[in-house]
Design an enzyme around this catalytic site. Structure first.
Site, PDB file in Angstrom:
ATOM      1  N   ASP A 198      32.308  35.943  46.353  1.00  0.00           N
ATOM      2  CA  ASP A 198      32.913  34.808  45.648  1.00  0.00           C
ATOM      3  C   ASP A 198      32.968  33.544  46.507  1.00  0.00           C
ATOM      4  O   ASP A 198      33.579  32.552  46.105  1.00  0.00           O
ATOM      5  CB  ASP A 198      34.313  35.168  45.142  1.00  0.00           C
ATOM      6  CG  ASP A 198      34.720  34.344  43.918  1.00  0.00           C
ATOM      7  OD1 ASP A 198      33.821  33.877  43.195  1.00  0.00           O
ATOM      8  OD2 ASP A 198      35.930  34.167  43.700  1.00  0.00           O
ATOM      9  N   ASP A 200      27.929  37.854  40.110  1.00  0.00           N
ATOM     10  CA  ASP A 200      27.952  36.483  40.655  1.00  0.00           C
ATOM     11  C   ASP A 200      27.166  36.323  41.955  1.00  0.00           C
ATOM     12  O   ASP A 200      27.064  35.215  42.477  1.00  0.00           O
ATOM     13  CB  ASP A 200      29.390  35.981  40.906  1.00  0.00           C
ATOM     14  CG  ASP A 200      30.219  35.880  39.642  1.00  0.00           C
ATOM     15  OD1 ASP A 200      29.628  35.873  38.547  1.00  0.00           O
ATOM     16  OD2 ASP A 200      31.451  35.824  39.742  1.00  0.00           O
ATOM     17  N   ASP A 221      42.097  36.950  36.334  1.00  0.00           N
ATOM     18  CA  ASP A 221      40.951  36.338  37.001  1.00  0.00           C
ATOM     19  C   ASP A 221      41.356  35.655  38.307  1.00  0.00           C
ATOM     20  O   ASP A 221      40.499  35.371  39.152  1.00  0.00           O
ATOM     21  CB  ASP A 221      40.302  35.278  36.093  1.00  0.00           C
ATOM     22  CG  ASP A 221      39.665  35.892  34.867  1.00  0.00           C
ATOM     23  OD1 ASP A 221      38.944  36.892  35.013  1.00  0.00           O
ATOM     24  OD2 ASP A 221      39.894  35.372  33.760  1.00  0.00           O
TER      25      ASP A 221
END
Length: 346
Positions: A139, A176, A320
């Site tokens: 991330d 991601d 989230d």
């Protein structure tokens, strides 16, 4: 019949001509190689394989993990006497979701988790879906930051591959991890991340584990740009790619995007996360107001297209991040779960 002398001359001329042609071809090949090395990376449309791709989902039934955050919340709320809250959590707990693996599972604990899930999946006659989520600099400093160190990652992945070998499990490799490489905050990550992803695809696919790479989503990169990242991660060796993980785009929009992306990477197969896309995109990706549970997950493989399954990858009710009233990323949020369930159509 030619005279011997003439034949010899002709033969000599032929040899010299062939040598000249060969030298010319070698020089041209060398020039082509130099030009290719100097050229920027581009994505040509690979020729689709004529060999039928083996099925990824051995069973059309998806594994129902009995140990999700929703299941734990249901039990806790029942003990507290909150029957309505328990029923709501139970509604989510009753739906098959993927099992997420990160640095919180390592060594013997990782092996035990995998073996327990595989045993439960066999008892259910179901296909287990795992999410590998331990890539270094995960991330890129965002709400879900973390991950393993670079030198820990492949040993961790070898454990996953060896434990899952022969199990007919499915792995979604690092959500991601590719689409985010276009972000400035991930500068320098590609040099570490891409070799790890390529090696992971090799390890998992060699163990017979159907592996899907990060395909982003319809609102992120263009299909052309995402295809370039997929090619650099060796998507041709993988079973395919996934889209919309932990996101909210409608199924129809994601199918359109994934179809275009598939056409650019040799018509690879794909799966879509539909866990929270019941109302589509509502303006933000982080605990968005107005979002709703999506349709029930199901395997679609064998229907004639490239869509293998609609899955609940993200666990509905899990935050989230610390945004829009939610707790830290990965923590159960009863209020958010209630909003998703209330917003769901039907």
């Amino acid at each position: 019949m030619r005279r011997p002398a003439v034949a010899v001359i002709v033969a000599i001329v032929a040899v010299l001509a062939a040598a000249a042609i060969g030298a010319g071809l070698a020089r041209q090949a060398a020039m082509n190689a130099q030009n290719a090395a100097a050229a920027p990376t581009s994505t040509a449309t690979p020729t689709p394989s004529t060999t039928p791709q083996a099925a990824a989902f051995a069973s059309p039934r998806l594994y129902l993990d009995p140990n999700t955050e929703a299941a734990a919340a249901q039990k806790r709320l029942q003990q507290q006497g909150d029957t309505a809250g328990a029923a709501l959590a139970g509604r989510i707990a009753a739906v098959p979701t993927a099992v997420w693996l990160g640095e919180w599972f390592q060594g013997d604990r990782l092996v035990t988790e995998l073996r327990n899930d595989l045993a439960d999946a066999r008892a259910q006659g179901a296909t287990p879906v795992f999410v590998a989520y331990g890539i270094p600099n995960r991330d890129c400093g965002g709400y879900s930051k973390g991950g393993l160190a670079a030198d820990q990652y492949l040993p961790w992945m070898r454990t996953i591959a060896s434990t899952l070998k022969g199990s007919h499990a499915v792995v979604l490799l690092e959500p991601d991890s590719l689409a985010m490489l276009s972000s400035a905050k991930c500068a320098g990550s590609a040099e570490v991340r891409l070799p790890l992803l390529r090696s992971s695809v090799e390890l998992l696919e060699s163990a017979g584990v159907a592996t899907y790479l990060d395909g982003g989503n319809a609102r992120w990169l263009s299909a052309t740009d995402q295809a370039a990242w997929l090619e650099r991660a060796d998507v041709q060796r993988a079973h395919g790619f996934f889209t919309n993980v932990s996101n909210f785009d409608t199924t129809s929009r994601e199918r359109d995007y994934a179809g275009r992306l598939s056409s650019k990477v040799g018509w690879k197969h794909y799966v879509i996360d539909v866990s929270r896309n019941g109302n589509g995109w509502t303006g933000t990706w982080c605990n968005p107001p107005g979002a709703a549970l999506g349709e029930a997950p199901r395997v679609t493989e064998g229907d004639g297209g490239k869509l293998d399954a609609l899955l609940w990858v993200k666990h509905p009710g899990v935050s989230d991040g610390s945004c829009n009233g939610g707790p830290a990323a990965g923590v159960w949020w009863q209020q958010g779960a209630a909003a998703l369930a209330t917003g769901a159509k039907g």
